[in-house]
Design a protein around this motif. Structure first.
Motif, PDB file in Angstrom:
ATOM      1  N   ARG A 260      -2.600   0.953  10.122  1.00 18.58           N
ATOM      2  CA  ARG A 260      -1.972   0.742   8.818  1.00 18.58           C
ATOM      3  C   ARG A 260      -2.624  -0.405   8.063  1.00 18.58           C
ATOM      4  O   ARG A 260      -3.063  -1.397   8.659  1.00 18.58           O
ATOM      5  N   VAL A 261      -2.652  -0.268   6.756  1.00 17.06           N
ATOM      6  CA  VAL A 261      -3.023  -1.357   5.864  1.00 17.06           C
ATOM      7  C   VAL A 261      -1.826  -1.599   4.952  1.00 17.06           C
ATOM      8  O   VAL A 261      -1.406  -0.699   4.224  1.00 17.06           O
ATOM      9  N   LEU A 262      -1.264  -2.805   5.026  1.00 15.32           N
ATOM     10  CA  LEU A 262      -0.103  -3.152   4.218  1.00 15.32           C
ATOM     11  C   LEU A 262      -0.528  -4.099   3.111  1.00 15.32           C
ATOM     12  O   LEU A 262      -1.220  -5.094   3.362  1.00 15.32           O
ATOM     13  N   LEU A 263      -0.120  -3.787   1.896  1.00 15.62           N
ATOM     14  CA  LEU A 263      -0.521  -4.553   0.714  1.00 15.62           C
ATOM     15  C   LEU A 263       0.720  -5.131   0.041  1.00 15.62           C
ATOM     16  O   LEU A 263       1.484  -4.402  -0.596  1.00 15.62           O
ATOM     17  N   TRP A 264       0.941  -6.429   0.217  1.00 16.55           N
ATOM     18  CA  TRP A 264       2.064  -7.083  -0.445  1.00 16.55           C
ATOM     19  C   TRP A 264       1.702  -7.314  -1.905  1.00 16.55           C
ATOM     20  O   TRP A 264       0.746  -8.033  -2.226  1.00 16.55           O
ATOM     21  N   VAL A 265       2.456  -6.700  -2.803  1.00 12.26           N
ATOM     22  CA  VAL A 265       2.181  -6.786  -4.235  1.00 12.26           C
ATOM     23  C   VAL A 265       3.495  -6.940  -4.996  1.00 12.26           C
ATOM     24  O   VAL A 265       4.580  -6.782  -4.439  1.00 12.26           O
ATOM     25  N   SER A 266       3.364  -7.234  -6.271  1.00 10.61           N
ATOM     26  CA  SER A 266       4.524  -7.321  -7.151  1.00 10.61           C
ATOM     27  C   SER A 266       4.099  -6.908  -8.546  1.00 10.61           C
ATOM     28  O   SER A 266       3.072  -7.379  -9.038  1.00 10.61           O
ATOM     29  N   LEU A 289      -6.065   6.385   7.414  1.00 14.02           N
ATOM     30  CA  LEU A 289      -5.228   5.195   7.533  1.00 14.02           C
ATOM     31  C   LEU A 289      -3.925   5.375   6.769  1.00 14.02           C
ATOM     32  O   LEU A 289      -3.824   6.212   5.874  1.00 14.02           O
ATOM     33  N   GLY A 290      -2.952   4.577   7.114  1.00 16.56           N
ATOM     34  CA  GLY A 290      -1.735   4.514   6.327  1.00 16.56           C
ATOM     35  C   GLY A 290      -1.846   3.335   5.376  1.00 16.56           C
ATOM     36  O   GLY A 290      -1.814   2.182   5.814  1.00 16.56           O
ATOM     37  N   VAL A 291      -2.047   3.601   4.100  1.00 15.99           N
ATOM     38  CA  VAL A 291      -2.171   2.545   3.094  1.00 15.99           C
ATOM     39  C   VAL A 291      -0.837   2.439   2.368  1.00 15.99           C
ATOM     40  O   VAL A 291      -0.417   3.378   1.677  1.00 15.99           O
ATOM     41  N   HIS A 292      -0.156   1.314   2.533  1.00  8.72           N
ATOM     42  CA  HIS A 292       1.202   1.175   2.008  1.00  8.72           C
ATOM     43  C   HIS A 292       1.367  -0.112   1.203  1.00  8.72           C
ATOM     44  O   HIS A 292       1.080  -1.195   1.711  1.00  8.72           O
ATOM     45  N   PRO A 293       1.838  -0.006  -0.038  1.00  9.19           N
ATOM     46  CA  PRO A 293       2.237  -1.218  -0.755  1.00  9.19           C
ATOM     47  C   PRO A 293       3.574  -1.722  -0.219  1.00  9.19           C
ATOM     48  O   PRO A 293       4.411  -0.931   0.240  1.00  9.19           O
ATOM     49  N   GLU A 299      13.807  -2.335  -6.805  1.00  9.11           N
ATOM     50  CA  GLU A 299      13.608  -2.221  -8.253  1.00  9.11           C
ATOM     51  C   GLU A 299      12.130  -2.207  -8.619  1.00  9.11           C
ATOM     52  O   GLU A 299      11.725  -1.608  -9.619  1.00  9.11           O
ATOM     53  N   PHE A 300      11.304  -2.841  -7.798  1.00  4.10           N
ATOM     54  CA  PHE A 300       9.874  -2.906  -8.096  1.00  4.10           C
ATOM     55  C   PHE A 300       9.166  -1.576  -7.853  1.00  4.10           C
ATOM     56  O   PHE A 300       8.068  -1.353  -8.381  1.00  4.10           O
ATOM     57  N   ILE A 301       9.748  -0.712  -7.036  1.00  2.62           N
ATOM     58  CA  ILE A 301       9.079   0.545  -6.680  1.00  2.62           C
ATOM     59  C   ILE A 301       8.833   1.393  -7.924  1.00  2.62           C
ATOM     60  O   ILE A 301       7.727   1.898  -8.151  1.00  2.62           O
ATOM     61  N   ASP A 302       9.861   1.569  -8.757  1.00  5.66           N
ATOM     62  CA  ASP A 302       9.713   2.385  -9.961  1.00  5.66           C
ATOM     63  C   ASP A 302       8.773   1.738 -10.968  1.00  5.66           C
ATOM     64  O   ASP A 302       8.057   2.429 -11.699  1.00  5.66           O
ATOM     65  N   GLN A 303       8.752   0.418 -11.020  1.00 10.34           N
ATOM     66  CA  GLN A 303       7.917  -0.278 -11.990  1.00 10.34           C
ATOM     67  C   GLN A 303       6.430  -0.081 -11.727  1.00 10.34           C
ATOM     68  O   GLN A 303       5.604  -0.215 -12.632  1.00 10.34           O
ATOM     69  N   MET A 304       6.065   0.258 -10.481  1.00 13.27           N
ATOM     70  CA  MET A 304       4.648   0.418 -10.160  1.00 13.27           C
ATOM     71  C   MET A 304       4.116   1.799 -10.525  1.00 13.27           C
ATOM     72  O   MET A 304       2.909   1.998 -10.599  1.00 13.27           O
ATOM     73  N   ASN A 305       5.003   2.787 -10.722  1.00 11.10           N
ATOM     74  CA  ASN A 305       4.600   4.136 -11.122  1.00 11.10           C
ATOM     75  C   ASN A 305       3.553   4.740 -10.184  1.00 11.10           C
ATOM     76  O   ASN A 305       2.555   5.329 -10.624  1.00 11.10           O
ATOM     77  N   PHE A 313       7.042   0.252   1.099  1.00  4.27           N
ATOM     78  CA  PHE A 313       7.992  -0.472   1.925  1.00  4.27           C
ATOM     79  C   PHE A 313       8.577  -1.644   1.149  1.00  4.27           C
ATOM     80  O   PHE A 313       7.951  -2.174   0.220  1.00  4.27           O
ATOM     81  N   VAL A 314       9.763  -2.042   1.562  1.00  6.35           N
ATOM     82  CA  VAL A 314      10.452  -3.174   0.945  1.00  6.35           C
ATOM     83  C   VAL A 314      10.599  -4.279   1.986  1.00  6.35           C
ATOM     84  O   VAL A 314      11.078  -4.033   3.095  1.00  6.35           O
ATOM     85  N   ASP A 315      10.155  -5.473   1.616  1.00  3.20           N
ATOM     86  CA  ASP A 315      10.287  -6.654   2.466  1.00  3.20           C
ATOM     87  C   ASP A 315      11.196  -7.632   1.733  1.00  3.20           C
ATOM     88  O   ASP A 315      10.747  -8.464   0.953  1.00  3.20           O
ATOM     89  N   GLU A 316      12.491  -7.509   1.982  1.00  2.00           N
ATOM     90  CA  GLU A 316      13.464  -8.296   1.235  1.00  2.00           C
ATOM     91  C   GLU A 316      13.302  -9.787   1.516  1.00  2.00           C
ATOM     92  O   GLU A 316      13.285 -10.210   2.665  1.00  2.00           O
ATOM     93  N   GLY A 317      13.171 -10.540   0.428  1.00  2.00           N
ATOM     94  CA  GLY A 317      13.027 -11.975   0.551  1.00  2.00           C
ATOM     95  C   GLY A 317      11.719 -12.412   1.188  1.00  2.00           C
ATOM     96  O   GLY A 317      11.580 -13.578   1.578  1.00  2.00           O
TER      97      GLY A 317
END
Length: 369
Positions: A260-266, A289-293, A299-305, A313-317
């Protein structure tokens, strides 16, 4: 007058070098503002601040060199205030455990924050402290002091210059050819490539993550014989992420079925926008690979389109991200053998370089349709 000249030159040269480095590319500066959480203090947009700061530093450095009288004193005071502000930012980051790069000299400085960063900034604050009373006492710019130097002063000045040059050359000789971020990116991409292309029969027989990928590809255990001697692979930290549907997955579970490749974004992070826009391309070009933001809230999921087939994935806090360091954008790679395969890397440029290295390992052309 030579002591004043030395301290004034330290401040002036530091400002000029920093300003020129930042002016070449404002993105590292904007990334540092977000990573160090300074954006909440700014009265203007981060992008605007990142573009103004380099030229403000250059102007301040030039002012210390050439402006006389009250302007020299004002420049010295502003320099002290700026260096104290930088010191507070670094100290605050260290106290909170934030080791993201400050990009203090633009893209040329991507090393994570450490006690050495604070020590350097302390020295700069002390130099600025001496510069202020010196400017009050003499009221002349640094360049004017050159004309007042006698033979003894010149020896002191040349000795100081030689000491600085010697320390610089020692540092350059001991430095590795690549920066920490580049090394992590290049070595990590090899780890992910090896993990995703190994024989499936060697994969762990543990539980698989309840996460769907458009291709259903699975990875395998990384062959120990392929590991580079200078790369220490650490176990994947314990941490959990959840999907929009509410299912929770720990990091080791995610990696047990596929690299997996995890990409923390906002979507509210300026430097993240470019990374977010390229996620669909990376997902398409790296089907093995599993490429996941990863975002901080649903709420941010919809904003990324992003396309629906890309699992976000969601990493709360940012609770899980805290195991790697704070700041967005950030990328890590997880191997199916339960070990870290690359990263963390911070900043838009480092993340994109990390993904470019991955595509190179898989012999994928970046601009290939």
């Amino acid at each position: 007058m030579s002591p004043l000249l030395i301290f004034s030159l330290i401040c002036s040269v530091t400002l000029l070098v920093s300003g020129v480095a930042k002016a070449r590319d404002y993105v590292p500066t904007a990334t540092a503002i977000f990573n160090l959480k300074i954006d909440k203090w700014l009265p203007i947009r981060v992008k605007t601040a990142a573009k103004i700061l380099p030229w403000a530093e250059i102007a301040l450095g030039v002012a210390l060199l050439v402006l006389p009288g009250i302007f020299q004193v004002l420049a010295a005071v502003i320099t002290l205030v700026l260096f104290v502000f930088y010191w507070v930012v670094i100290a605050r980051a260290l106290m909170s455990g934030n080791d993201a790069s400050c990009n203090c000299f633009g893209g040329a400085s991507t090393a994570p924050i450490s006690r050495w960063t604070l020590a350097r900034n302390t020295a700069l604050v002390l130099a600025a402290v001496v510069t202020v009373p010196g400017a009050l006492a003499f009221g002349v710019p640094a360049l004017a002091l050159f004309f007042a130097l006698d033979a003894r002063d010149w020896f002191w000045l040349l000795g100081a210059a030689l000491a600085v040059a010697t320390l610089w050359f020692i540092h350059r000789a001991d430095a590795s050819p690549a920066t920490a971020a580049q090394t992590s990116s290049a070595v990590g991409s090899s780890r992910v490539a090896a993990s995703a292309t190994s024989t499936p029969s060697t994969a762990n027989a543990g539980s698989t993550a309840d996460v769907e990928d458009s291709n259903g590809a699975t990875g395998a255990v990384l062959d120990d014989a392929q590991e580079l001697d200078d790369y220490v692979r650490l176990p994947i930290p314990f941490g959990a992420l959840k999907t929009r549907s509410g299912s929770v997955h720990n990091l080791r579970e995610l990696a047990s079925s596929q690299a997996r490749v995890l990409l923390w974004v906002s979507p509210t992070c300026g430097p993240c926008i470019d990374v977010i826009e390229q996620i669909p391309t990376w997902h398409e070009k790296l089907p093995m690979l599993g490429v996941h933001p990863v975002v901080a809230s649903e709420e941010f999921i919809d904003q990324m389109n992003l396309p629906a087939h890309i699992t976000v994935f969601v990493d709360e806090g940012y609770a899980t991200q805290a195991s790697f360091g704070n700041g967005t954008p950030m990328a890590i790679a997880l191997g199916v053998d339960g070990l870290m395969a690359g990263g963390p890397v911070f900043g838009s440029g480092s993340v994109k370089e990390f993904m470019r290295d991955l595509m190179f390992e898989f012999d994928i052309e970046e601009n290939k349709e």
